[in-house]
Design a protein around this motif. Structure first.
Motif, PDB file in Angstrom:
ATOM      1  N   TRP A  69       0.846  -1.200   0.000  1.00  0.00           N
ATOM      2  CA  TRP A  69       0.000   0.000   0.000  1.00  0.00           C
ATOM      3  C   TRP A  69       0.873   1.238   0.000  1.00  0.00           C
ATOM      4  O   TRP A  69       1.823   1.318   0.773  1.00  0.00           O
ATOM      5  N   ARG A  70       0.539   2.168  -0.861  1.00  0.00           N
ATOM      6  CA  ARG A  70       1.328   3.412  -0.956  1.00  0.00           C
ATOM      7  C   ARG A  70       0.851   4.380   0.114  1.00  0.00           C
ATOM      8  O   ARG A  70       0.160   5.362  -0.151  1.00  0.00           O
ATOM      9  N   HIS A  71       1.206   4.054   1.333  1.00  0.00           N
ATOM     10  CA  HIS A  71       0.729   4.819   2.470  1.00  0.00           C
ATOM     11  C   HIS A  71       1.687   4.571   3.625  1.00  0.00           C
ATOM     12  O   HIS A  71       2.025   3.413   3.894  1.00  0.00           O
ATOM     13  N   HIS A 106      -7.958   8.055   4.283  1.00  0.00           N
ATOM     14  CA  HIS A 106      -7.112   8.016   3.095  1.00  0.00           C
ATOM     15  C   HIS A 106      -6.887   6.574   2.642  1.00  0.00           C
ATOM     16  O   HIS A 106      -7.033   6.230   1.461  1.00  0.00           O
ATOM     17  N   LEU A 107      -6.564   5.707   3.609  1.00  0.00           N
ATOM     18  CA  LEU A 107      -6.324   4.301   3.280  1.00  0.00           C
ATOM     19  C   LEU A 107      -7.622   3.640   2.791  1.00  0.00           C
ATOM     20  O   LEU A 107      -7.603   2.813   1.867  1.00  0.00           O
ATOM     21  N   ASP A 110      -8.098   4.539  -0.749  1.00  0.00           N
ATOM     22  CA  ASP A 110      -7.193   3.716  -1.573  1.00  0.00           C
ATOM     23  C   ASP A 110      -7.779   2.323  -1.767  1.00  0.00           C
ATOM     24  O   ASP A 110      -7.709   1.756  -2.862  1.00  0.00           O
ATOM     25  N   ARG A 114      -8.832   0.520  -5.198  1.00  0.00           N
ATOM     26  CA  ARG A 114      -8.151  -0.707  -5.611  1.00  0.00           C
ATOM     27  C   ARG A 114      -9.147  -1.850  -5.816  1.00  0.00           C
ATOM     28  O   ARG A 114      -9.019  -2.640  -6.743  1.00  0.00           O
TER      29      ARG A 114
END
Ligand code: ATP
Ligand code: MG
Length: 197
Positions: A69-71, A106-107, A110, A114
């Motif tokens: 995950w880009r987090h 935010h997650l 995402d 996705r």
């Protein structure tokens, strides 16, 4: 197959949640209602409920969930036990998120982006906000006030943990309570740390 994405509590946070469950169990107002307590190993923060998914969609969903995950990892804190809903017959006892809401939102966004293309129905757009401790069975409306007061009176001190991964679970419903089987796990932390030309 019934699927959801979740964030696991770490061991100390799990122990704190179990301690709150223990105190709630002993509250006199809660002795008059039937509560199905979430087992310690099943305590989690739902990131996104994916619902019933056809068998042929499970593998692509698991592959997508296993992508990093880009987090950045972040801290979530829980405080205040509540009985929900806020009026009428109580159905759920939970701990509310008191810190980390922006990162969770935010997650969650995402996760929706996705998973959305892999699902036939949209994911619940509400970001996560609580960890369920127990579910009440057919509690009468009249139990609402005493249960809500008892739960509010637990005076839960804030506690939290560092979220560093997302887990895809299969949920198997059963009369004694659902059991969850992890199908995929992926880390947080795949972020660009500085401006890249
Ligand atoms: P049971 O439904 O038997 O009480 P459970 O709620 O633990 O068991 P599931 O219904 O499979 O099991 O739910 C898995 C997770 O997803 C739980 O955290 C639940 O709160 C959450 N969840 C279930 N349905 C939804 C929904 N429609 N929207 C958002 N979250 C949901
Ligand atoms: Mg449920």
């Amino acid at each position: 197959m019934r699927l959801f994405l979740a964030l696991d509590l770490d061991a100390p946070a799990r122990a704190c949640a179990v301690e709150v469950q223990g105190r709630a169990r002993r509250a006199p107002a809660l002795r008059n209602v039937t509560v199905r307590w979430v087992r310690p190993e099943s305590l989690h923060l739902t990131l996104a409920f994916l619902g019933e998914v056809d068998a042929d969609r499970v593998a692509p969903i698991a592959r997508a969930a296993a992508e990093p995950w880009r987090h950045a990892p972040f801290r979530v804190e829980l405080a205040s036990a509540e009985a929900a809903p806020r009026s009428g017959a109580p159905r759920t006892l939970w701990l509310s998120v008191s810190a980390g809401r922006a990162a969770l939102a935010h997650l969650h966004a995402d996760a929706c982006a996705r998973m959305g293309p892999l699902l036939s129905a949209p994911v619940d757009p509400r970001p996560p906000g609580h960890v369920t401790l127990g579910r009440l069975r057919r509690a009468p409306r009249s139990s609402g006030r005493p249960v809500r007061d008892a739960v509010a009176g637990l005076a839960v001190p804030a506690f939290g943990w560092r979220v560093d991964s997302v887990v895809l679970y299969q949920s198997r419903l059963a009369s004694g309570g659902a059991s969850y089987r992890p199908l995929a796990r992926a880390p947080l932390g795949c972020v660009i740390l500085d401006a890249v030309p």
